[in-house]
Enzyme design. Structure first.
Site, mmCIF file in Angstrom:
data_model
loop_
_atom_site.group_PDB
_atom_site.id
_atom_site.type_symbol
_atom_site.label_atom_id
_atom_site.label_comp_id
_atom_site.label_asym_id
_atom_site.label_seq_id
_atom_site.Cartn_x
_atom_site.Cartn_y
_atom_site.Cartn_z
ATOM 1 N N ASP A 1 2.912 -14.578 12.546
ATOM 2 C CA ASP A 1 3.190 -14.151 11.167
ATOM 3 C C ASP A 1 3.457 -15.390 10.312
ATOM 4 O O ASP A 1 4.487 -16.052 10.454
ATOM 5 C CB ASP A 1 4.403 -13.212 11.149
ATOM 6 C CG ASP A 1 4.605 -12.620 9.769
ATOM 7 O OD1 ASP A 1 4.751 -13.392 8.790
ATOM 8 O OD2 ASP A 1 4.607 -11.388 9.643
ATOM 9 N N ASP B 1 6.786 -15.380 8.220
ATOM 10 C CA ASP B 1 7.985 -15.609 9.037
ATOM 11 C C ASP B 1 8.062 -17.063 9.482
ATOM 12 O O ASP B 1 9.154 -17.653 9.529
ATOM 13 C CB ASP B 1 7.956 -14.709 10.283
ATOM 14 C CG ASP B 1 8.432 -13.299 9.970
ATOM 15 O OD1 ASP B 1 9.058 -13.103 8.904
ATOM 16 O OD2 ASP B 1 8.159 -12.401 10.784
ATOM 17 N N THR C 1 -1.180 7.659 -0.529
ATOM 18 C CA THR C 1 -2.449 7.578 -1.284
ATOM 19 C C THR C 1 -3.334 6.432 -0.782
ATOM 20 O O THR C 1 -4.520 6.374 -1.103
ATOM 21 C CB THR C 1 -2.174 7.325 -2.775
ATOM 22 O OG1 THR C 1 -1.544 6.036 -2.895
ATOM 23 C CG2 THR C 1 -1.257 8.386 -3.353
ATOM 24 N N ARG D 1 0.842 -1.201 0.000
ATOM 25 C CA ARG D 1 0.000 0.000 0.000
ATOM 26 C C ARG D 1 0.873 1.244 0.000
ATOM 27 O O ARG D 1 1.758 1.369 0.844
ATOM 28 C CB ARG D 1 -0.849 0.050 1.284
ATOM 29 C CG ARG D 1 -2.052 -0.822 1.270
ATOM 30 C CD ARG D 1 -3.287 -0.051 0.863
ATOM 31 N NE ARG D 1 -4.316 -1.016 0.495
ATOM 32 C CZ ARG D 1 -5.499 -1.058 1.056
ATOM 33 N NH1 ARG D 1 -5.819 -0.194 1.978
ATOM 34 N NH2 ARG D 1 -6.382 -1.956 0.668
HETATM 35 N N1 URA Z 1 -0.658 -11.968 8.520
HETATM 36 C C1 URA Z 1 -0.124 -12.956 9.250
HETATM 37 O O1 URA Z 1 0.830 -13.592 8.835
HETATM 38 N N2 URA Z 1 -0.668 -13.220 10.463
HETATM 39 C C2 URA Z 1 -1.739 -12.553 10.939
HETATM 40 O O2 URA Z 1 -2.198 -12.861 12.045
HETATM 41 C C3 URA Z 1 -2.280 -11.518 10.148
HETATM 42 C C4 URA Z 1 -1.732 -11.244 8.947
#
Ligand code: URA
Length: 209
Positions: free
Chosen positions: A200, A203, A108, A104
């Protein structure tokens, strides 16, 4: 009428619970992402058309069904969507694979496509967009908008875990897109993470934490 399905099969629930555990290591996590993607692919391809063929079995001639050759394309959203591709290809090995990456613009707030490579005949293909975590629904919506701009007309979305907000936003922005997820969680936290979620996904798939 499009489909919004939480595919809460016991195998999917079990595997997602293992993924949620913070002590699950990268290798196991990656395998689990693949396995759950494969199980969700099974459900999301339930409506693929079939046709009758004649097969000579060791016993007799039989009329049986095979896929009617609908062309498929997978489009993982970079980067976490990549973790779902191999599991999907286990079931639909002939699918072509495109890639899309967006961010993003902070001023904008418009999505900027930093990478997009799709099969040339995307308009003729059934497209399955992949992203493990449907959090706000913003990036899935933006990615699907871009993929439509490139000509795609038949699109499904597969995610592992959704937040209610994400499901609602994606369905509102793209009511024509069928959505399949393995779990619907409680909410998003202030940092945009799904609660309880699994952290995540990118990750944890790539071991970058
Ligand atoms: N992206 C992720 O990897 N985990 C989340 O909880 C939200 C977005």
């Amino acid at each position: 009428m499009s489909v919004v399905e939480i595919v809460d099969h016991p195998l999917i629930q079990h595997k997602i619970s293992l993924m949620r555990n913070r002590h699950t290591g990268t290798r196991e996590f990656r395998d689990l992402v693949s396995e759950v993607a494969m199980l969700l692919c099974y459900e999301a391809t339930r409506d693929l058309p079939t046709e009758e063929v004649e097969v000579e079995t060791p016993i007799c001639l039989a009329r049986t069904k095979v896929l009617a050759g609908r062309k498929l394309a997978l489009v993982p959203i970079l980067r976490a969507g990549l973790g779902m591709v191999d599991g999907m290809l286990n079931l639909i090995p002939a699918a072509k694979v495109g890639h899309i990456g967006l961010y993003r613009n902070e001023e904008t707030l418009q999505p900027v496509e930093y990478y997009c490579k799709l099969p040339k005949d995307i308009a003729e293909r059934e497209v399955i967009v992949l992203d493990p975590m449907l959090a706000t629904g913003g990036s899935a919506s933006d990615a699907i908008t871009q993929i439509k701009k490139h000509g795609a007309r038949h699109i499904k979305f597969i995610g592992l875990i959704a937040a209610p907000e994400g499901l609602k936003t994606l369905h509102a922005n793209h009511p024509d897109v069928d959505i399949y997820v393995g779990a619907l969680d409680e909410k998003l936290n202030d940092n945009g993470y799904i609660v309880p979620g699994l952290g995540d996904a990118g990750d944890r798939i790539f071991g970058t934490k």
